[in-house]
Design a protein around this motif. Sequence first.
Motif, PDB file in Angstrom:
ATOM      1  N   SER A 490       0.822  -1.213   0.000  1.00  0.00           N
ATOM      2  CA  SER A 490       0.000   0.000   0.000  1.00  0.00           C
ATOM      3  C   SER A 490       0.854   1.260   0.000  1.00  0.00           C
ATOM      4  CB  SER A 490      -0.917   0.000   1.222  1.00  0.00           C
ATOM      5  OG  SER A 490      -0.155  -0.052   2.423  1.00  0.00           O
ATOM      6  N   THR A 491       2.142   1.127   0.323  1.00  0.00           N
ATOM      7  CA  THR A 491       3.031   2.291   0.336  1.00  0.00           C
ATOM      8  C   THR A 491       3.730   2.508  -1.014  1.00  0.00           C
ATOM      9  OG1 THR A 491       4.788   0.863   1.210  1.00  0.00           O
ATOM     10  CG2 THR A 491       3.458   2.093   2.816  1.00  0.00           C
ATOM     11  N   ASP A 492       3.529   1.601  -1.957  1.00  0.00           N
ATOM     12  CA  ASP A 492       4.197   1.720  -3.258  1.00  0.00           C
ATOM     13  C   ASP A 492       3.418   2.646  -4.196  1.00  0.00           C
ATOM     14  OD1 ASP A 492       6.322  -0.019  -2.704  1.00  0.00           O
ATOM     15  OD2 ASP A 492       5.071  -1.773  -3.105  1.00  0.00           O
ATOM     16  N   TRP A 493       4.167   3.403  -4.980  1.00  0.00           N
ATOM     17  CA  TRP A 493       3.567   4.312  -5.955  1.00  0.00           C
ATOM     18  C   TRP A 493       4.018   3.918  -7.362  1.00  0.00           C
ATOM     19  CZ3 TRP A 493       1.008   9.318  -5.288  1.00  0.00           C
ATOM     20  CH2 TRP A 493       0.617   9.556  -3.973  1.00  0.00           C
ATOM     21  N   ILE A 494       3.051   3.718  -8.241  1.00  0.00           N
ATOM     22  CA  ILE A 494       3.371   3.480  -9.647  1.00  0.00           C
ATOM     23  C   ILE A 494       3.410   4.843 -10.339  1.00  0.00           C
ATOM     24  CG2 ILE A 494       2.672   2.344 -11.787  1.00  0.00           C
ATOM     25  CD1 ILE A 494       1.139   0.320 -10.135  1.00  0.00           C
ATOM     26  N   VAL A 495       4.591   5.200 -10.869  1.00  0.00           N
ATOM     27  CA  VAL A 495       4.742   6.530 -11.467  1.00  0.00           C
ATOM     28  C   VAL A 495       4.719   6.487 -12.993  1.00  0.00           C
ATOM     29  CG1 VAL A 495       5.961   7.470  -9.480  1.00  0.00           C
ATOM     30  CG2 VAL A 495       7.256   6.312 -11.288  1.00  0.00           C
ATOM     31  N   GLY A 496       4.707   5.289 -13.569  1.00  0.00           N
ATOM     32  CA  GLY A 496       4.660   5.185 -15.029  1.00  0.00           C
ATOM     33  C   GLY A 496       4.123   3.827 -15.445  1.00  0.00           C
ATOM     34  N   VAL A 497       3.403   3.776 -16.559  1.00  0.00           N
ATOM     35  CA  VAL A 497       2.857   2.526 -17.072  1.00  0.00           C
ATOM     36  C   VAL A 497       2.969   2.538 -18.587  1.00  0.00           C
ATOM     37  CG1 VAL A 497       0.497   3.447 -17.108  1.00  0.00           C
ATOM     38  CG2 VAL A 497       0.852   0.975 -17.115  1.00  0.00           C
ATOM     39  N   ALA A 498       3.271   1.365 -19.190  1.00  0.00           N
ATOM     40  CA  ALA A 498       3.423   1.277 -20.641  1.00  0.00           C
ATOM     41  C   ALA A 498       2.980  -0.103 -21.098  1.00  0.00           C
ATOM     42  CB  ALA A 498       4.867   1.526 -21.060  1.00  0.00           C
TER      43      ALA A 498
END
Length: 547
Positions: A490-498
């Motif tokens: 829950s503390t992880d942040w996804i900053v990009g997706v492809a």
Amino acid sequence: MPAQITALPTPPSTNDPANFNTRADAFLGQLPTFVTQANALAGEVNANTTQVAADRVQTGADRTAAAASAVSALSAPGTNGASTTSLAVGTGTKTFTTQAGKAWVAGQGFFLASSASPTNWMTGVLTAYNTSTGAATVQVDTIGGSGTFAAWNCGLSAGRPLPVATQAQAEVGVDGGTWMTPERTAQAAPIHAYPVGTAVQAAANPGTRWLPCTGLLYAITSYPALASVLPPYVNPMVLRASIYQSGLVAYGAGLFLAWAYNASAWITLTSPDGVTWTQRANPFGTGALPNKLVFANGLFLACSHTTAFSSVDGISWTARAHPLGATSQDLYSLTRSGSFWMASGRSNDAPYLATSLDGVTWTQKSNPGGQYISASAYNATLSRWFVSSGWSANWISDDNGATWQSVTAPTGYNFSQVVGGGNRFVAYSNSTVFSSSTGADGFGQGTNLGFSVQSLIFDGAQFLAAGSGGGLASSTDGVSWKVLATGLASTDWIVGVARASGALTSPIVISVQNAGLRSGLDVSTTQFQTPAVTGWGTGLSPYIKAL
């Protein structure tokens, strides 16, 4: 007319001398006629005698045939027969030979019973019978006993008994031609009372048709009905490259391109499949990275607020003039249409909008409404641009930005990013995602995804939104969203997706802040997962109907 003889006159007699001569003349005169008539009669009698002899021969043959038929009829009544054909007790087609001349027709109920042990029997429908040869075929649907026998009693059955359903048939459902006994009905009732996908609580597993609701994985081929009603199972994103920090990620030129921090410097990495990554030199230097990265028209264009680079392969880079031109810039959006690039932001504290045909030479354009453009998107299907100033000020253009039309958007929401895909525009503001079919018809009430969106793309088939708490979701229309499992904390942040394409076999690649580059398929084509549910009462566990 039968031949006849005329009677002769009174013959002469010496006892009657007076009439002798007269009677003699008359008698002798009639003799020629008598001879002729007698010969004719003899010929007729001879012919009749010959015919009678022939008739006697034919009558004997008929008597023989009649006697044989009588024997056959006596030994084999019309409804019963016998056979010496070797047959095994079982359902299906049975071909055998019995007596000829039976009063049987196809379609009648028929039985075969072992003459030695009548408890071994078969019944069904007579499908063929040759009355001349005795060849017969029965389609057997009900049996008793077992074994192979070569002596059978056979014949028409009084009626066609309905076959009794087996337990397996009762549980899956049978047609009107199968008899459901009270026992079979009782066995079938709990099966059909709950449709596949129903969850119940029980002290023990209700049976082989139920699976525990503990989040276990099962093969789709084992329980296809349950797999079809459960949400698709998403393979957790697998860690592919362990880097301390990560930034933007995109797909183009046949590879994935990502910026990442390796604990000492910012680098670029490339991968053909999202699994194996190769470190590359960072064109911005070891201490910087771009805030915008787009691949379009065969070109990667990466821009920070002050510097720009382009590349055709994601490996070799060339420095370019910054789209906003001046020395003090803030780049807010970078987009490509089928014809040109568009960049917007702030230059020397003034709203700035510029376009370029090749990503190298830029021309300043007038801003719609004279405001800062924080988000822009082009939809090729609609042939339309959409730009937003953030705070409910939005414009569309159908002539490549020559003229702009003001449109409304949800009040109080500032669009951080807008994406054009399919036949609509999708935008987000914090955790809420909005969708519009034209860009001019409003964006509805929006959908709260439950996480702060940081990146939004269209992969050619669906929209993908990623953000805080390891949040990842997909949607084909921007209205109905499906949360995808990532296996992140829950503390992880996804900053990009492809993603390379919208095909199921195409992996999703995510860039996770402080948790590396990860990839995985969005929907498993071989497995599904039962829901993980806590028991609803002491001693009770949840189960889901699978068959």
